[in-house]
Design a protein around this motif. Structure first.
Motif, PDB file in Angstrom:
ATOM      1  N   LEU A 130     118.829  33.427  68.766  1.00 44.07           N
ATOM      2  CA  LEU A 130     119.718  32.308  70.020  1.00 44.07           C
ATOM      3  C   LEU A 130     120.370  31.014  69.023  1.00 44.07           C
ATOM      4  O   LEU A 130     121.475  31.024  68.754  1.00 44.07           O
ATOM      5  CB  LEU A 130     119.034  32.432  71.745  1.00 44.07           C
ATOM      6  N   LEU A 131     118.938  30.983  68.564  1.00 50.31           N
ATOM      7  CA  LEU A 131     119.273  29.417  67.856  1.00 50.31           C
ATOM      8  C   LEU A 131     120.394  29.844  66.114  1.00 50.31           C
ATOM      9  O   LEU A 131     121.488  28.759  65.665  1.00 50.31           O
ATOM     10  CB  LEU A 131     117.753  28.129  67.336  1.00 50.31           C
ATOM     11  N   GLU A 132     119.537  31.033  66.016  1.00 46.90           N
ATOM     12  CA  GLU A 132     120.354  31.464  64.305  1.00 46.90           C
ATOM     13  C   GLU A 132     122.048  31.462  64.612  1.00 46.90           C
ATOM     14  O   GLU A 132     122.812  31.187  64.001  1.00 46.90           O
ATOM     15  CB  GLU A 132     119.942  32.416  64.088  1.00 46.90           C
ATOM     16  N   MET A 147     128.915  27.869  65.183  1.00 48.32           N
ATOM     17  CA  MET A 147     129.458  26.844  64.783  1.00 48.32           C
ATOM     18  C   MET A 147     130.032  26.887  63.652  1.00 48.32           C
ATOM     19  O   MET A 147     131.066  25.364  63.616  1.00 48.32           O
ATOM     20  CB  MET A 147     128.001  25.873  65.260  1.00 48.32           C
ATOM     21  N   ASP A 148     129.275  27.099  62.479  1.00 47.74           N
ATOM     22  CA  ASP A 148     129.996  27.201  61.767  1.00 47.74           C
ATOM     23  C   ASP A 148     131.325  27.709  61.064  1.00 47.74           C
ATOM     24  O   ASP A 148     132.046  26.970  60.262  1.00 47.74           O
ATOM     25  CB  ASP A 148     128.430  27.795  60.680  1.00 47.74           C
ATOM     26  N   GLY A 162     138.645  25.355  61.692  1.00 53.79           N
ATOM     27  CA  GLY A 162     139.549  24.206  61.776  1.00 53.79           C
ATOM     28  C   GLY A 162     140.306  24.205  63.711  1.00 53.79           C
ATOM     29  O   GLY A 162     140.735  23.826  63.247  1.00 53.79           O
ATOM     30  N   LYS A 163     139.999  25.656  63.723  1.00 53.36           N
ATOM     31  CA  LYS A 163     140.333  25.330  65.136  1.00 53.36           C
ATOM     32  C   LYS A 163     139.712  24.712  66.259  1.00 53.36           C
ATOM     33  O   LYS A 163     138.074  24.591  65.605  1.00 53.36           O
ATOM     34  CB  LYS A 163     140.478  27.143  65.616  1.00 53.36           C
TER      35      LYS A 163
END
Length: 70
Positions: free
Chosen positions: A43-45, A51-52, A58-59
């Motif tokens: 889940l963290l990955e 997020m990346d 750019g949105k």
């Protein structure tokens, strides 16, 4: 039906099976804890990947949410 060894009493067999079950229960508990840890890591990955991708696009967060909801 399987034969039991002549030198092993029913009580000893019961005790042996109870010990075996206790050991298997501990193994199961450890396996479940490891699975939970792995799912949390996944889940963290996945969250980091999102997020990346968001940062690279750019949105804004609202833009992405609107795109998903359409």
């Amino acid at each position: 039906m399987a034969r039991r060894p002549k030198n092993v009493s029913i009580e000893e067999q019961i005790s042996g099976k109870e010990t075996e079950i206790e050991n298997l229960s501990e193994q199961l508990k450890a396996a479940k804890a490891e699975l939970k840890k792995l799912k949390e890591e996944k889940l963290l990955e996945d969250s980091q990947k999102i997020m990346d991708a968001l940062a690279a696009s750019g949105k804004s967060v609202d833009d992405v949410i609107n795109m998903i909801n359409q």
